[in-house]
Design an enzyme around this catalytic site. Structure first.
Site, short mmCIF file in Angstrom:
data_model
loop_
_atom_site.label_atom_id
_atom_site.label_comp_id
_atom_site.label_asym_id
_atom_site.label_seq_id
_atom_site.Cartn_x
_atom_site.Cartn_y
_atom_site.Cartn_z
N LYS A 196 6.52 22.52 18.78
CA LYS A 196 6.24 23.44 19.90
C LYS A 196 7.49 24.24 20.30
O LYS A 196 8.59 23.93 19.88
CB LYS A 196 5.67 22.65 21.08
CG LYS A 196 4.39 21.87 20.76
CD LYS A 196 3.27 22.74 20.21
CE LYS A 196 1.88 22.17 20.35
NZ LYS A 196 1.51 21.05 19.49
C1 LIG Z 1 0.10 20.16 19.95
C2 LIG Z 1 -1.17 20.35 20.69
C3 LIG Z 1 -1.67 19.38 21.57
C4 LIG Z 1 -1.11 17.99 21.64
O1 LIG Z 1 0.19 17.92 22.08
P1 LIG Z 1 0.93 16.49 22.03
O2 LIG Z 1 2.14 16.70 22.90
O3 LIG Z 1 1.27 16.24 20.60
O4 LIG Z 1 0.00 15.48 22.58
C5 LIG Z 1 -2.79 19.67 22.33
N1 LIG Z 1 -3.41 20.86 22.22
C6 LIG Z 1 -2.98 21.81 21.37
C7 LIG Z 1 -3.71 23.12 21.32
C8 LIG Z 1 -1.86 21.59 20.57
O5 LIG Z 1 -1.46 22.52 19.69
#
Ligand SMILES: *Cc1c(COP(=O)(O)O)cnc(C)c1O
Length: 399
Positions: A196
Site C-alpha cells: 500500500k
Molecule cells: C489490501 C486491501 C485490504 C486489506 O488490507 P489489510 O491491511 O491487508 O488487511 C482490504 N481492502 C482492499 C481493497 C485492499 O486492497
C-alpha cells in the site's frame, strides 16, 4: 548480452529514515503498543482531518472490529461491491452477516449508489464502498441513499440508519473538494500492508469523527477494548510498577499494532506528502502520457477539479481483450521482466463466494472492467526508465 531489466510490481519505499526510527524503537525497551502507536494515531488523525484514529494489525481487523462494534451480525445484511479484495467481504461473513454485492457503475471501478438504493432492505445494517485504485467513491450520493431510506431499521447502538464504512485501503491521502479520505464516511479503514501507499509491513487504521450519531472518543475506547482482549487497561498502563490489576470487560480480539510498526509508519507519513505522493503522481501521469498514444488503451480515471487520487494503482484496460488475451499479455510481460497484476478477480468468481450461491452473471459491469484489466507496476521507487520500459513492452505485445 546485457542483463534484462526487471520492473517489480509494488516494491516498498523504505529509506534510512524508516530504518533509523525502527532501530531506535528496538533499542528503546518498548516494542509493542505504546507511545509510538499513540503518536502515529495522532499523526493519522491530523493528516486526514478526523477526530480520532486507531491503529490496528490490518485494515481487515479494522473492518471486522467496526462491524462488531456497531452490533452487526446474524440476520443482518451488509452491501458491498464485488470489485474488491476478499478482505472487504470476508469480514461480513466473520461477524455472521450476509454480504450483498451490488454492481459497479458502467465503465467504472466504483460501486453505483443507485444499485445500493435498490438493494437496501430492512436488514441492511452497513454499506462498505471501496475507493478502488485511490479514487474516493461518491459518498454524498451514498449518504443520500442511506439517509432517505424508509425501509431501514436502527442499525446499531450508535446509528438510526445503515453505517457507511469506507474501505479506503487504496485511498490514503485522496480527497474530494479538499476533504481527505478518512472524513468522507462514518468510519474509514486504511491498510498499511507492504504494497500500500504507506506501509508498516502489515498494519491498518480506522478514522472517525464525532457527529450527531457518533461519539468519537467512546467509539475509540470501544475499538481499543475489542482490539486487545477486552482488557480494561492497555499494555503500557498495565506495565507501570505496581499497577498489575486489570479486568476483561468483554471477550475481545487481538488486533493491536506494535510500536515497531508505528515507528515505520511515522517515518512513512513524514515523507508522504513531500516525497511519496509526488513520485506516484508523476509516474502515474507518465504512464497516462505514453499510453494515450496507444489506440487500444483505455486509461483509468485520473481525478478532476473535485477528486484528487491517491495514485495507488494504474489499472489499464485494453479495448477488445477478453480474459484469455489479457492473461496471455500478463504472461508475455512477465517474460520481459515486468510484473503486472489484475485488480481484482471479482469476489463472486472465487469458490468461497460462488459456492455460497453468488453468480457473476449478476454483475456485468464488474465483469466488463475485470476481463481486460491489467494493473501496471507503480511505486515511488520506480524510475522514469522503468515506466518507459513497461510502456515499450505493452506496445510490443499488444497487437
Ligand atoms: C489490501 C486491501 C485490504 C486489506 O488490507 P489489510 O491491511 O491487508 O488487511 C482490504 N481492502 C482492499 C481493497 C485492499 O486492497
Amino acid at each position: 548480452m546485457a542483463s534484462k531489466r526487471t520492473v517489480s510490481f509494488a516494491p516498498p519505499d523504505i529509506t534510512e529514515k524508516e530504518i533509523a526510527l525502527v532501530v531506535e524503537t528496538l533499542r528503546s525497551g518498548w516494542i509493542t503498543t505504546g507511545p509510538r502507536v499513540k503518536a502515529f494515531e495522532d499523526a493519522i488523525a491530523s493528516y486526514t482531518g478526523a477526530d480520532r484514529a486507531i491503529c490496528l494489525s490490518s485494515a481487515t481487523a479494522g473492518l471486522f472490529l467496526t462491524l462488531h462494534a456497531f452490533g452487526i451480525g446474524e440476520g443482518d445484511e451488509v452491501i458491498t461491491t464485488p470489485y474488491t479484495f476478499a478482505a472487504t467481504a470476508n469480514v461480513i461473513l466473520h461477524v455472521g452477516a450476509r454480504p450483498l454485492f451490488v454492481d459497479v457503475a458502467r465503465e467504472s471501478f466504483l460501486i453505483d449508489p443507485k444499485n445500493v438504493a435498490d438493494a437496501l432492505t430492512p436488514r441492511t445494517k452497513a454499506v462498505i464502498p471501496v475507493d478502488f485504485a485511490g479514487i474516493p467513491c461518491d459518498y454524498t450520493a451514498l449518504y443520500d441513499v442511506i439517509a432517505s431510506q424508509k425501509k431501514t431499521v436502527p442499525a446499531s447502538p450508535y446509528l438510526s440508519r445503515p453505517l457507511l464504512l469506507a474501505d479506503a485501503a487504496h485511498a490514503f491521502g485522496a480527497s474530494v473538494c479538499g476533504q481527505r479520505a478518512g472524513v468522507l464516511a462514518d468510519v474509514t479503514a486504511f491498510s498499511f500492508h507492504a504494497v500500500k501507499n504507506v506501509t508498516t509491513a502489515e498494519g491498518g487504521a480506522l478514522t472517525f469523527s464525532s457527529s450527531s450519531a457518533i461519539d468519537a472518543d467512546a467509539l475509540y475506547e470501544r475499538l481499543r477494548l475489542l482490539s486487545l482482549h477486552g482488557q480494561s487497561k492497555d499494555a503500557l498502563a498495565k506495565m507501570r510498577a505496581g499497577s498489575y490489576r486489570y479486568s476483561i470487560d468483554v471477550p475481545g480480539y487481538k488486533a493491536n499494532m506494535t510500536d515497531v510498526q508505528a515507528a515505520m509508519g511515522l517515518a512513512q507519513l513524514a515523507r508522504y506528502e513531500e516525497e511519496i505522493v509526488p513520485a506516484r503522481r508523476r509516474l502515474w501521469h507518465l504512464y497516462a502520457t505514453r499510453l494515450r498514444e496507444m489506440p487500444r488503451a483505455i486509461l483509468p480515471f485520473q481525478g478532476d477539479d473535485r477528486i484528487s487520487s491517491a495514485y495507488h494503482l494504474f489499472p489499464l484496460r485494453i479495448r477488445g481483450m477478453d480474459e484469455a488475451a489479457r492473461d496471455a499479455l500478463i504472461h508475455a510481460l512477465a517474460e520481459e521482466g515486468v510484473a503486472a497484476n489484475v485488480h481484482f478477480i471479482p469476489l463472486p468468481m472465487h469458490p468461497a463466494y460462488r459456492d455460497r450461491g453468488y453468480d457473476m452473471r449478476a454483475y456485468p459491469n464488474a465483469y466488463a472492467m475485470y476481463k481486460n484489466e491489467v494493473s501496471l507496476p507503480l511505486s515511488s521507487c520506480h524510475t522514469d526508465d522503468d515506466i518507459h520500459y513497461v510502456c515499450d513492452m505493452l506496445a510490443k505485445h499488444i497487437p
